[in-house]
Scaffold this motif. Sequence first.
Motif, PDB file in Angstrom:
ATOM      1  N   ILE A   5      18.750 -14.789  25.640  1.00  0.00           N
ATOM      2  CA  ILE A   5      19.574 -13.788  24.966  1.00  0.00           C
ATOM      3  C   ILE A   5      18.784 -12.487  24.992  1.00  0.00           C
ATOM      4  O   ILE A   5      17.617 -12.457  24.591  1.00  0.00           O
ATOM      5  CB  ILE A   5      19.892 -14.195  23.518  1.00  0.00           C
ATOM      6  CG1 ILE A   5      20.717 -15.472  23.506  1.00  0.00           C
ATOM      7  CG2 ILE A   5      20.616 -13.064  22.783  1.00  0.00           C
ATOM      8  CD1 ILE A   5      20.993 -16.022  22.119  1.00  0.00           C
ATOM      9  N   GLU A   7      18.726  -8.549  23.734  1.00  0.00           N
ATOM     10  CA  GLU A   7      19.255  -7.555  22.803  1.00  0.00           C
ATOM     11  C   GLU A   7      18.963  -6.180  23.384  1.00  0.00           C
ATOM     12  O   GLU A   7      17.806  -5.839  23.634  1.00  0.00           O
ATOM     13  CB  GLU A   7      18.591  -7.708  21.444  1.00  0.00           C
ATOM     14  CG  GLU A   7      19.090  -6.729  20.407  1.00  0.00           C
ATOM     15  CD  GLU A   7      18.383  -6.913  19.081  1.00  0.00           C
ATOM     16  OE1 GLU A   7      18.970  -7.518  18.179  1.00  0.00           O
ATOM     17  OE2 GLU A   7      17.221  -6.459  18.977  1.00  0.00           O
ATOM     18  N   ARG A   8      20.029  -5.429  23.608  1.00  0.00           N
ATOM     19  CA  ARG A   8      19.904  -4.092  24.181  1.00  0.00           C
ATOM     20  C   ARG A   8      20.383  -3.080  23.137  1.00  0.00           C
ATOM     21  O   ARG A   8      21.562  -3.065  22.790  1.00  0.00           O
ATOM     22  CB  ARG A   8      20.750  -3.962  25.440  1.00  0.00           C
ATOM     23  CG  ARG A   8      20.413  -4.990  26.511  1.00  0.00           C
ATOM     24  CD  ARG A   8      21.260  -4.763  27.748  1.00  0.00           C
ATOM     25  NE  ARG A   8      21.179  -5.830  28.718  1.00  0.00           N
ATOM     26  CZ  ARG A   8      20.194  -6.041  29.583  1.00  0.00           C
ATOM     27  NH1 ARG A   8      19.153  -5.232  29.564  1.00  0.00           N
ATOM     28  NH2 ARG A   8      20.241  -7.039  30.432  1.00  0.00           N
ATOM     29  N   GLU A   9      19.480  -2.270  22.632  1.00  0.00           N
ATOM     30  CA  GLU A   9      19.858  -1.232  21.668  1.00  0.00           C
ATOM     31  C   GLU A   9      20.483  -0.071  22.427  1.00  0.00           C
ATOM     32  O   GLU A   9      19.850   0.529  23.293  1.00  0.00           O
ATOM     33  CB  GLU A   9      18.642  -0.776  20.878  1.00  0.00           C
ATOM     34  CG  GLU A   9      18.112  -1.862  19.963  1.00  0.00           C
ATOM     35  CD  GLU A   9      16.934  -1.422  19.113  1.00  0.00           C
ATOM     36  OE1 GLU A   9      16.703  -0.205  18.976  1.00  0.00           O
ATOM     37  OE2 GLU A   9      16.243  -2.306  18.593  1.00  0.00           O
ATOM     38  N   SER A  44      28.245 -10.920  28.064  1.00  0.00           N
ATOM     39  CA  SER A  44      27.683  -9.897  27.185  1.00  0.00           C
ATOM     40  C   SER A  44      28.652  -9.637  26.050  1.00  0.00           C
ATOM     41  O   SER A  44      29.867  -9.739  26.223  1.00  0.00           O
ATOM     42  CB  SER A  44      27.425  -8.595  27.940  1.00  0.00           C
ATOM     43  OG  SER A  44      26.375  -8.758  28.861  1.00  0.00           O
ATOM     44  N   THR A  47      28.584  -4.708  20.484  1.00  0.00           N
ATOM     45  CA  THR A  47      28.761  -4.429  19.067  1.00  0.00           C
ATOM     46  C   THR A  47      28.666  -2.919  18.874  1.00  0.00           C
ATOM     47  O   THR A  47      28.603  -2.163  19.847  1.00  0.00           O
ATOM     48  CB  THR A  47      27.707  -5.167  18.208  1.00  0.00           C
ATOM     49  OG1 THR A  47      26.407  -4.647  18.508  1.00  0.00           O
ATOM     50  CG2 THR A  47      27.740  -6.669  18.474  1.00  0.00           C
ATOM     51  N   LYS A  50      24.730  -2.124  19.812  1.00  0.00           N
ATOM     52  CA  LYS A  50      23.921  -3.010  20.649  1.00  0.00           C
ATOM     53  C   LYS A  50      24.814  -3.775  21.606  1.00  0.00           C
ATOM     54  O   LYS A  50      26.003  -3.947  21.368  1.00  0.00           O
ATOM     55  CB  LYS A  50      23.132  -4.011  19.796  1.00  0.00           C
ATOM     56  CG  LYS A  50      22.093  -3.359  18.909  1.00  0.00           C
ATOM     57  CD  LYS A  50      21.325  -4.386  18.129  1.00  0.00           C
ATOM     58  CE  LYS A  50      20.322  -3.687  17.205  1.00  0.00           C
ATOM     59  NZ  LYS A  50      19.507  -4.643  16.477  1.00  0.00           N
ATOM     60  N   TYR A  52      24.519  -7.572  23.432  1.00  0.00           N
ATOM     61  CA  TYR A  52      23.793  -8.830  23.516  1.00  0.00           C
ATOM     62  C   TYR A  52      24.241  -9.534  24.791  1.00  0.00           C
ATOM     63  O   TYR A  52      25.432  -9.774  24.991  1.00  0.00           O
ATOM     64  CB  TYR A  52      24.094  -9.709  22.302  1.00  0.00           C
ATOM     65  CG  TYR A  52      23.626  -9.102  21.009  1.00  0.00           C
ATOM     66  CD1 TYR A  52      22.347  -9.341  20.537  1.00  0.00           C
ATOM     67  CD2 TYR A  52      24.457  -8.271  20.261  1.00  0.00           C
ATOM     68  CE1 TYR A  52      21.905  -8.775  19.347  1.00  0.00           C
ATOM     69  CE2 TYR A  52      24.022  -7.702  19.074  1.00  0.00           C
ATOM     70  CZ  TYR A  52      22.755  -7.954  18.618  1.00  0.00           C
ATOM     71  OH  TYR A  52      22.322  -7.390  17.441  1.00  0.00           O
ATOM     72  N   CYS A  53      23.286  -9.855  25.653  1.00  0.00           N
ATOM     73  CA  CYS A  53      23.596 -10.454  26.948  1.00  0.00           C
ATOM     74  C   CYS A  53      23.011 -11.848  27.048  1.00  0.00           C
ATOM     75  O   CYS A  53      21.905 -12.102  26.562  1.00  0.00           O
ATOM     76  CB  CYS A  53      23.028  -9.593  28.075  1.00  0.00           C
ATOM     77  SG  CYS A  53      23.625  -7.899  28.075  1.00  0.00           S
ATOM     78  N   ASN A  75      15.398  -4.560  24.649  1.00  0.00           N
ATOM     79  CA  ASN A  75      14.523  -4.431  23.495  1.00  0.00           C
ATOM     80  C   ASN A  75      13.967  -5.758  23.012  1.00  0.00           C
ATOM     81  O   ASN A  75      12.865  -5.794  22.459  1.00  0.00           O
ATOM     82  CB  ASN A  75      15.274  -3.738  22.360  1.00  0.00           C
ATOM     83  CG  ASN A  75      15.820  -2.405  22.809  1.00  0.00           C
ATOM     84  OD1 ASN A  75      16.945  -2.325  23.264  1.00  0.00           O
ATOM     85  ND2 ASN A  75      15.002  -1.367  22.739  1.00  0.00           N
ATOM     86  N   ARG A  76      14.720  -6.799  23.217  1.00  0.00           N
ATOM     87  CA  ARG A  76      14.251  -8.124  22.791  1.00  0.00           C
ATOM     88  C   ARG A  76      14.828  -9.164  23.744  1.00  0.00           C
ATOM     89  O   ARG A  76      16.023  -9.140  24.043  1.00  0.00           O
ATOM     90  CB  ARG A  76      14.715  -8.386  21.368  1.00  0.00           C
ATOM     91  CG  ARG A  76      14.127  -9.608  20.754  1.00  0.00           C
ATOM     92  CD  ARG A  76      14.416  -9.637  19.278  1.00  0.00           C
ATOM     93  NE  ARG A  76      13.847 -10.849  18.717  1.00  0.00           N
ATOM     94  CZ  ARG A  76      13.941 -11.184  17.464  1.00  0.00           C
ATOM     95  NH1 ARG A  76      14.595 -10.411  16.626  1.00  0.00           N
ATOM     96  NH2 ARG A  76      13.395 -12.281  17.031  1.00  0.00           N
ATOM     97  N   GLU A  78      14.838 -13.314  24.196  1.00  0.00           N
ATOM     98  CA  GLU A  78      14.498 -14.592  23.567  1.00  0.00           C
ATOM     99  C   GLU A  78      15.050 -15.749  24.379  1.00  0.00           C
ATOM    100  O   GLU A  78      16.231 -15.741  24.763  1.00  0.00           O
ATOM    101  CB  GLU A  78      15.074 -14.661  22.145  1.00  0.00           C
ATOM    102  CG  GLU A  78      14.478 -13.666  21.172  1.00  0.00           C
ATOM    103  CD  GLU A  78      13.046 -13.998  20.782  1.00  0.00           C
ATOM    104  OE1 GLU A  78      12.633 -15.173  20.884  1.00  0.00           O
ATOM    105  OE2 GLU A  78      12.334 -13.062  20.379  1.00  0.00           O
TER     106      GLU A  78
END
Length: 90
Positions: A5, A7-9, A44, A47, A50, A52-53, A75-76, A78
């Motif tokens: 996963i 997280e793209r800001e 993806s 939101t 952000k 989320y992919c 940015n993250r 996981e």
Amino acid sequence: MPRYIIERELPGAGNLSHDELRAISQKSCSVLDELGPKIQWVDSYVTENKIYCIYNAPNKEIIEEHAKRGGFPANRIEEVKNMINPVTAE
């Protein structure tokens, strides 16, 4: 293959037009073609601020390379260790 996963800001992501989302998607697919079959974009979720992919990839490094080449934030990142859903409760 591991699943991740990302997280793209991206401030204002929820306000992106269909054409803007299509352009982002096209750029992502172009970079994926360059990187080869080892990395796969699954879905993806956009939101307010952000994206989320979900990706299948052998490691985080190839996801980071995808982000670098595409000019997207990552940015993250996981690794998914397990999944649960309503069926898990049965």
